[in-house]
Design a protein around this motif. Structure first.
Motif, mmCIF file in Angstrom:
data_model
loop_
_atom_site.group_PDB
_atom_site.id
_atom_site.type_symbol
_atom_site.label_atom_id
_atom_site.label_comp_id
_atom_site.label_asym_id
_atom_site.label_seq_id
_atom_site.Cartn_x
_atom_site.Cartn_y
_atom_site.Cartn_z
ATOM 1 N N GLY A 2 0.802 -1.208 0.000
ATOM 2 C CA GLY A 2 0.000 0.000 0.000
ATOM 3 C C GLY A 2 0.837 1.261 0.000
ATOM 4 O O GLY A 2 2.001 1.270 0.428
ATOM 5 N N HIS A 3 0.242 2.322 -0.489
ATOM 6 C CA HIS A 3 0.914 3.630 -0.511
ATOM 7 C C HIS A 3 -0.085 4.715 -0.121
ATOM 8 O O HIS A 3 -1.225 4.736 -0.590
ATOM 9 C CB HIS A 3 1.469 3.942 -1.907
ATOM 10 C CG HIS A 3 2.040 5.331 -2.021
ATOM 11 N ND1 HIS A 3 1.301 6.401 -2.487
ATOM 12 C CD2 HIS A 3 3.262 5.826 -1.699
ATOM 13 C CE1 HIS A 3 2.041 7.498 -2.471
ATOM 14 N NE2 HIS A 3 3.236 7.167 -2.002
ATOM 15 N N TYR A 57 -7.577 -11.220 -6.123
ATOM 16 C CA TYR A 57 -6.582 -10.200 -6.426
ATOM 17 C C TYR A 57 -7.327 -8.869 -6.559
ATOM 18 O O TYR A 57 -8.344 -8.791 -7.270
ATOM 19 C CB TYR A 57 -5.854 -10.508 -7.733
ATOM 20 C CG TYR A 57 -5.236 -11.883 -7.807
ATOM 21 C CD1 TYR A 57 -3.894 -12.076 -7.520
ATOM 22 C CD2 TYR A 57 -5.999 -12.992 -8.176
ATOM 23 C CE1 TYR A 57 -3.319 -13.337 -7.609
ATOM 24 C CE2 TYR A 57 -5.442 -14.259 -8.255
ATOM 25 C CZ TYR A 57 -4.100 -14.424 -7.970
ATOM 26 O OH TYR A 57 -3.538 -15.676 -8.050
ATOM 27 N N ALA A 58 -6.829 -7.839 -5.907
ATOM 28 C CA ALA A 58 -7.528 -6.557 -5.947
ATOM 29 C C ALA A 58 -6.533 -5.410 -6.002
ATOM 30 O O ALA A 58 -5.466 -5.451 -5.378
ATOM 31 C CB ALA A 58 -8.434 -6.401 -4.732
ATOM 32 N N LEU A 59 -6.887 -4.391 -6.751
ATOM 33 C CA LEU A 59 -6.151 -3.129 -6.792
ATOM 34 C C LEU A 59 -7.171 -2.016 -6.672
ATOM 35 O O LEU A 59 -8.084 -1.902 -7.491
ATOM 36 C CB LEU A 59 -5.373 -2.986 -8.108
ATOM 37 C CG LEU A 59 -4.703 -1.625 -8.345
ATOM 38 C CD1 LEU A 59 -3.636 -1.355 -7.286
ATOM 39 C CD2 LEU A 59 -4.108 -1.552 -9.750
ATOM 40 N N ASP A 60 -7.035 -1.217 -5.621
ATOM 41 C CA ASP A 60 -7.943 -0.089 -5.466
ATOM 42 C C ASP A 60 -7.154 1.169 -5.158
ATOM 43 O O ASP A 60 -6.080 1.119 -4.553
ATOM 44 C CB ASP A 60 -8.983 -0.350 -4.373
ATOM 45 C CG ASP A 60 -8.362 -0.522 -2.993
ATOM 46 O OD1 ASP A 60 -7.960 0.498 -2.402
ATOM 47 O OD2 ASP A 60 -8.287 -1.664 -2.509
ATOM 48 N N SER A 61 -7.686 2.277 -5.597
ATOM 49 C CA SER A 61 -7.016 3.555 -5.392
ATOM 50 C C SER A 61 -8.063 4.652 -5.269
ATOM 51 O O SER A 61 -9.120 4.592 -5.922
ATOM 52 C CB SER A 61 -6.066 3.863 -6.554
ATOM 53 O OG SER A 61 -5.330 5.039 -6.306
ATOM 54 N N LEU A 75 -2.575 -2.715 -3.334
ATOM 55 C CA LEU A 75 -2.537 -3.924 -4.140
ATOM 56 C C LEU A 75 -2.634 -5.088 -3.167
ATOM 57 O O LEU A 75 -1.800 -5.210 -2.257
ATOM 58 C CB LEU A 75 -1.245 -4.004 -4.949
ATOM 59 C CG LEU A 75 -1.040 -5.258 -5.808
ATOM 60 C CD1 LEU A 75 -2.116 -5.356 -6.890
ATOM 61 C CD2 LEU A 75 0.354 -5.243 -6.437
ATOM 62 N N TYR A 76 -3.629 -5.950 -3.341
ATOM 63 C CA TYR A 76 -3.982 -6.906 -2.298
ATOM 64 C C TYR A 76 -4.212 -8.298 -2.878
ATOM 65 O O TYR A 76 -4.772 -8.455 -3.958
ATOM 66 C CB TYR A 76 -5.245 -6.417 -1.581
ATOM 67 C CG TYR A 76 -5.754 -7.303 -0.488
ATOM 68 C CD1 TYR A 76 -6.990 -7.930 -0.600
ATOM 69 C CD2 TYR A 76 -5.013 -7.519 0.671
ATOM 70 C CE1 TYR A 76 -7.476 -8.742 0.406
ATOM 71 C CE2 TYR A 76 -5.492 -8.328 1.674
ATOM 72 C CZ TYR A 76 -6.721 -8.942 1.542
ATOM 73 O OH TYR A 76 -7.189 -9.757 2.547
ATOM 74 N N VAL A 128 -10.199 -2.641 -9.359
ATOM 75 C CA VAL A 128 -10.294 -3.823 -10.218
ATOM 76 C C VAL A 128 -10.083 -5.041 -9.337
ATOM 77 O O VAL A 128 -9.264 -5.021 -8.404
ATOM 78 C CB VAL A 128 -9.266 -3.793 -11.368
ATOM 79 C CG1 VAL A 128 -9.610 -2.704 -12.365
ATOM 80 C CG2 VAL A 128 -7.856 -3.603 -10.845
ATOM 81 N N ARG A 129 -10.832 -6.091 -9.605
ATOM 82 C CA ARG A 129 -10.764 -7.273 -8.740
ATOM 83 C C ARG A 129 -10.969 -8.530 -9.576
ATOM 84 O O ARG A 129 -11.846 -8.580 -10.447
ATOM 85 C CB ARG A 129 -11.831 -7.167 -7.653
ATOM 86 C CG ARG A 129 -11.796 -8.228 -6.579
ATOM 87 C CD ARG A 129 -12.474 -7.747 -5.300
ATOM 88 N NE ARG A 129 -13.733 -7.090 -5.556
ATOM 89 C CZ ARG A 129 -14.929 -7.685 -5.481
ATOM 90 N NH1 ARG A 129 -14.989 -8.973 -5.179
ATOM 91 N NH2 ARG A 129 -16.035 -7.010 -5.705
#
Length: 684
Positions: free
Chosen positions: A304-305, A339-343, A318-319, A364-365
């Motif tokens: 994470g950021h 798988y997941a990417l969230d922002s 990013l998970y 996106v997942r």
């Protein structure tokens, strides 16, 4: 709190308004009256105010930091003090006291969180804002997604009641539970807690638990490390003491998580987290026990950021989550991978006609399921077999804007667009209004549309699972449930209106809520096929309309400086399937929680609580149909005490369910019997 945090500055500036003036006025009045305040006393008072301010900040309701009073939703916070007061068998017991929330009972005494009359499948569980989905590996006999974090590592639990699909997408139709873990520390700190829950009889299994947390700097002002873990064991309940109904069969749990936090600058934070956990069910087989030992292992990784920029604050994660369910007797593994990417970007307040607090983001997942126990089976209806593997991709964009028309009136409007590769596009809007009638009284009202997507099994035509009744709908059980690739998402329109009161001492609220659901997924009204042995095949379909409505409230009474009294209640006016008139979930018609805490000394407190659960229903099966089984009202009393020996050692002890109350029922309802508990925590 780091310099340059626009949201924090905005919160502190606004809080310093009316509330700040009231505090200053009280202090000036005290000074005029002749009260002598030393500088140390003033410093302590300021620290207390700061602590109160920090506790009031939440993130789940709006996706960014704001106070509870400003949050555009019905939200409750369970803080560290609440978690430390008494011992609970699992985390659901701690959340159970929140208005609008109930702990539902499932097979083998397992539980799930139900909100506002909807079932536990409509509640989204998050850990630090990241979705927990280990329950995808099992259809029954699972305690839910709550118990993957030990109490020592929890900073607070935020519970949002009502649909939150605009920010979180599917599965948040009923509400959201977000478990917030402790932040990294700039000095080495930690705690270790040993706890024992000892029931008065074998009707309830013994529980032993050991949990810990540690955090500190590796390289000062650059890298810090945090870790937390838990080992617990609960013995099986004895069904002979409970009229041989289904009861918990015992568990062995283990979890360990480590996190590295890198802060290259004051405005940039990078987090790397790895975790592994296991929940083992029925590890202590009794003679003649037909339920096999099963275990769910969960591995997680995230990067994470968080960045503070001139325009606002960004958060990106990013998970990855891998969960495997293994049945010991069959050796068959069911594996779920996510798988997941969230922002998201929370912009600093914008002045354009009015003040805007705008947040934009996306997700996106990819979800994958490998289920040889239930997927790819021979479907008698279609005459086909399929793959034990299934997956789908989903993406989303969302935006939400809180518009402050003036110091007292604001509106939050949001819209989310979701794309699902199997059922297409879906929009989720919401609006929420807040108007401060006075400095202490506020009117809150909102409307939202939400959705719940079919899961991977429900969408698969070669999902074939045997049900003993609960999954068979109107045709009764036993039956074979099969999937349907033509399913549509469940949708809902929800409305709430309420008043809140807060003068920093007296606090209270009263809210009316209304949920109208369409396209509810259920088993077919008639069996698609009846085999020669009488087994029925039913397919998942969209046919139902459902509705829930009720009133929830809370009241905190400042009896004395050393005595606090908190109360909450939920009254369900309606919670039923409008097609069948059957209840949506096993929730009580009326539930009441009342708790008194007396603190005669700074290091000593006593707590007594009372819980009332009114008439409720659960499903029990007959040979041909399902009927509603009434559960009689009952009450539970509990007492506890907490003593801080010094800065490094504290103890708590007490009795849960003091009078050993149990609901009179023949279904799956069972409370833990009278249980004595003792806990010791060592901190450094």
């Amino acid at each position: 709190m780091r310099n340059g945090c626009g949201w924090a500055r905005a919160i502190e500036t606004k809080r310093a308004g009316s509330a700040g003036h009231r505090r200053i006025g009280k202090r000036l009045l005290a000074a005029v009256s002749g009260m002598a305040l030393s500088l140390p006393a003033i410093a302590l008072a300021q620290e207390a105010d700061d602590a109160t301010l920090l506790e009031a900040i939440v993130v789940t309701a709006g996706g960014y930091e704001q106070t509870i009073k400003e949050a555009p939703a019905s939200i409750s916070v369970i803080g560290q003090d609440d978690l430390k007061k008494k011992a609970v068998a699992d985390l659901s017991e701690a959340i159970r006291t929140v208005p609008g929330v109930n702990v539902g009972f499932g097979s083998n005494g397992t539980r799930g969180i139900s909100m506002r009359g909807l079932g536990s499948s409509y509640t989204l569980i998050l850990i630090d804002g990241k979705r927990v989905n280990a329950g995808a590996t099992t259809l029954r006999k699972y305690n839910g997604d709550l118990n993957w974090v030990p109490l020592d590592a929890i900073e607070r639990i935020e519970v949002v009641r009502g649909p939150m699909s605009t920010l979180y997408g599917s599965d948040a139709m009923g509400g959201v539970v977000n478990i917030i873990t402790k932040k990294a520390s700039n000095r080495w700190t930690g705690s270790l807690t040993s706890e024992a829950l000892l029931p008065a009889s074998a009707a309830t299994g013994k529980t032993h638990r050991l949990g810990g947390y540690v955090s500190g700097p590796v390289l000062k002002d650059l890298i810090s490390f945090s870790a937390y873990g838990n080992i617990s064991r609960r013995q099986a309940d004895n069904p002979a003491y409970s009229n041989d109904i289904e009861v918990p069969r015992g568990t062995q749990d283990f979890d360990l998580t480590g996190r590295l936090t890198l802060t290259p600058t004051d405005d940039q934070t990078i987090k790397l987290e790895l975790g592994h956990a296991r929940e083992k069910y029925n590890p202590f087989l009794a003679p003649g026990d037909v339920d096999p030992e099963t275990s769910i292992e969960r591995t997680t990784a995230s990067l994470g950021h968080e960045g503070q920029w001139e325009i606002g604050k960004s958060t990106t994660n990013l998970y990855f989550e891998d969960a495997t369910n293994t049945t010991k007797t069959t050796g068959i593994d069911i594996e779920s991978r996510n798988y997941a990417l969230d922002s998201k970007l929370a912009l600093d307040p914008l002045d354009y006609f009015f003040t805007h607090h705008l947040i934009v983001g996306g997700e996106v997942r990819l979800e994958k399921l490998n289920d040889p126990a239930n997927l790819g089976k021979s479907n008698t209806v279609t005459g086909s077999t399929g793959s034990p593997k299934a997956d789908f991709f989903t993406g989303a964009l969302f935006a939400e804007d809180k518009v402050e028309f003036n110091d007292r009136f604001s509106m939050t409007a949001g819209l989310r667009y979701d794309y699902h590769e199997q059922f297409g596009s879906h929009f989720s809007p919401r609006t929420y209004f807040m108007y401060e009638l006075t400095d202490t009284v506020a009117l809150r009202t909102g409307w939202a549309q939400a959705f719940k997507a079919p899961n991977l099994r429900q969408l698969d035509p070669n999902w074939v699972t045997t049900s003993r009744g609960r999954g068979c709908g109107a045709v009764g059980g036993p039956c074979e449930m099969v999937g349907n690739p033509d399913l549509k998402p469940e949708t809902s329109n929800s409305f709430e209106v309420g008043l809140t009161y807060d003068d920093s001492e007296w606090k209270g609220g009263l809210t009316y809520f209304f949920n109208d659901m369409k396209n509810k997924i259920t088993s077919a009204r008639t069996a698609s096929l009846i085999l020669p042995n009488g087994t029925k095949y039913v397919q998942q379909i969209n046919v139902d309309r459902a509705r829930s409505q009720g009133i929830e409230g809370s009241l905190t009474i400042p009896v004395h400086a050393d005595l606090s009294w908190t109360n909450s209640f939920t009254y369900l006016l309606e919670s039923k399937n409008l097609e069948t008139n059957m209840p949506l979930s096993a929730d009580p018609e009326l539930s009441v929680h009342s708790e008194v805490t007396w603190r005669p000394r700074e290091n000593l407190s006593f707590t007594a609580s009372y819980d009332y659960y009114g008439k409720q229903v659960d499903y029990v099966s007959t040979p041909e149909t399902l009927i509603a089984q009434n559960v009689d009202p009952y009450s539970i009393f509990s007492i506890s005490t907490k003593f801080d020996m010094n800065d490094n050692f504290s103890f708590k002890a007490g009795i849960n369910n003091l009078f050993d109350a149990q609901p009179a029922t023949t279904s799956n309802y069972k409370e833990d019997g009278r249980t004595y508990f003792l806990s010791m925590t060592s901190t450094f």
